[in-house]
Write an enzyme that holds these catalytic residues in place. Sequence first.
Site, PDB file in Angstrom:
ATOM      1  N   HIS A  57       0.832  -1.224   0.000  1.00 11.66           N
ATOM      2  CA  HIS A  57       0.000   0.000   0.000  1.00 11.66           C
ATOM      3  C   HIS A  57       0.866   1.274   0.000  1.00 11.66           C
ATOM      4  O   HIS A  57       0.501   2.278   0.620  1.00 11.66           O
ATOM      5  CB  HIS A  57      -0.961   0.028   1.194  1.00 11.66           C
ATOM      6  N   ASN A 130     -10.445  -3.369   1.723  1.00 14.33           N
ATOM      7  CA  ASN A 130     -10.008  -3.331   0.326  1.00 14.33           C
ATOM      8  C   ASN A 130     -11.224  -3.075  -0.558  1.00 14.33           C
ATOM      9  O   ASN A 130     -12.352  -3.129  -0.082  1.00 14.33           O
ATOM     10  CB  ASN A 130      -9.389  -4.681  -0.080  1.00 14.33           C
ATOM     11  N   TYR A 340       0.210  -4.581  11.285  1.00 14.35           N
ATOM     12  CA  TYR A 340       0.030  -3.168  10.929  1.00 14.35           C
ATOM     13  C   TYR A 340       0.714  -2.231  11.931  1.00 14.35           C
ATOM     14  O   TYR A 340       1.540  -1.400  11.543  1.00 14.35           O
ATOM     15  CB  TYR A 340      -1.463  -2.839  10.750  1.00 14.35           C
TER      16      TYR A 340
END
Length: 504
Positions: A57, A130, A340
């Site tokens: 990303h 997404n 993350y």
Amino acid sequence: MQEKKKKILTGNFGPPIDDDQNTMTAGGSGPAMLQDTHLVEKLAHFDRERIPERVVHAKGAGAGGFFEVTHDVRDYTKAKFLSKVGKRTEVFARFSTVGGEKGSADAERDPRGFAVKFYTEEGNYDFVGNNTPVFFIRDPLKFPDFIHTQKRNPATNLKDPDMFWDFLSLTPESIHQVTILFSDRGTPKSYRYMNGYSGHTFMWYNGKGERSWVKIHFETEQGIQNLNREEARHMCGQDADHATRDLYQAIESGDFPAWKVYVQIMTPEEVEKYRFNSFDVTKVWLHGDASLRPVGRMVLNRNSENYFAEVEQAAFSPGNLVPGIAPSPDRMLQGRIFSYPDTHRHRLGPNYHLLLVNSAKAAKSNNYQRDGLMRCDDNAGAGPNYYPNSFGGPSPYPEAAYPALKVSGKTGRHPYSHPNDDFVQPGELYRRVMSEQDRTHLIGNIVDHLGGAKKRIQLRQTALFYKVDPEYGSRVAQGLNLDLKEIRRLVGMTQEERVKATSG
Ligand code: NDP
């Protein structure tokens, strides 16, 4: 660039700078002087401008806005930001491609990231989805390998169709996402024209502690619009930043993009009995089994004044949840909940939560985490830095615990249950949902890309398409000039036999 009232130029610590055009030198023709602290500071800061690029990303665009509740969902969740019709919460959204580097083209075929930070009064809630409702894999152990195959060959430093299709053809659970990715939804017209899906199942629970399982959908009010293969290829060359530009310009001109937010809800009993594993992110909940119930609406109406400050430094995590919303046992979700924040600590530092875009706005962070690189607030001042303490420091709030899940069994490396249904949902998509034009584009997009891989990999992957639907596999085989008899022979084999028969 915004026009501003003139101010005096200063150094980083505030002293006025006398000249920003001429380096201090020893005489008009002599060497530069180390005592020119302005030159040294300016160059040294410039040398450190780049922060590590996101591994995935990396290329993205973002904007601020608000979320407004349109329907009462208090029977299902006690989240305060969802507690009243008409209630608004500030949000910041970031859209992205996945595999490309920071300078890559927005029009590349790739899933698109769809992340939204809700600044709620109970802390920040992140939706990290997404534009596709499913994912390629369902176990986080496979994630680094999968991403390597979407990036560059370690020897050539080129994108490599052999790596790409070798992994996917050895990972049959990817076939649903591959079918979506290679439809024209793999190349959205821009970020405004795509949906966002949680993919993962989450727990919602109400004030009585009653729990439900949900999947969250953001549906674009602009309508789904995609580029076809030729348009996407052309766009990659013509304007690598077309989706970034489109989002910025739309908001700048007052044409604010909006999405309607829905949830699919299942009771614990329904999830237990569901014909697909409800926590397997390679599967959807069919609309016929769990309808879309409206919740609210998101509008993006504010461009960032500074891209780096907000869009680049924005750090989302599917583990940033608020009371009323909790994780599910989905293994990919569990892996992401670790990965993350871990990548943000690496990319932005251990105090990344203090950066303006990431810090809680409507709530206050109050704990015993202290110090660390770039601690840029008062570091909790003179308050106690340990717990328990008798100096009035913050204490836990037991009501914030989410309902416990009953589990049983033995520790071990267990495969997902319902493992043999990976071809059912892509079959539904191919046969029932797609139009003939969608199917023609899908086949063309696959043939164009898979055609670059070795023949044995083409055969192995085409057998998977055939297992989804014989017509699907036959049309890909025809496009690639593959022998249909050979494909059928491979389809009749187990995955292990097929791999053996198609290995180099
Ligand atoms: P429905 O028959 O009720 O609706 C079809 C869904 O497919 C719609 O959400 C539609 O999105 C979406 N869709 C249309 N074209 C494509 C495409 N090329 N790629 C991906 N999605 C597309 O769906 P069901 O729930 O019965 O599911 C049938 C199949 O549809 C599933 O197996 C899955 O592959 C796909 N799908 C299902 C979703 C779900 O959450 N149930 C979500 C998205 C896809 P839209 O209405 O926005 O056009």
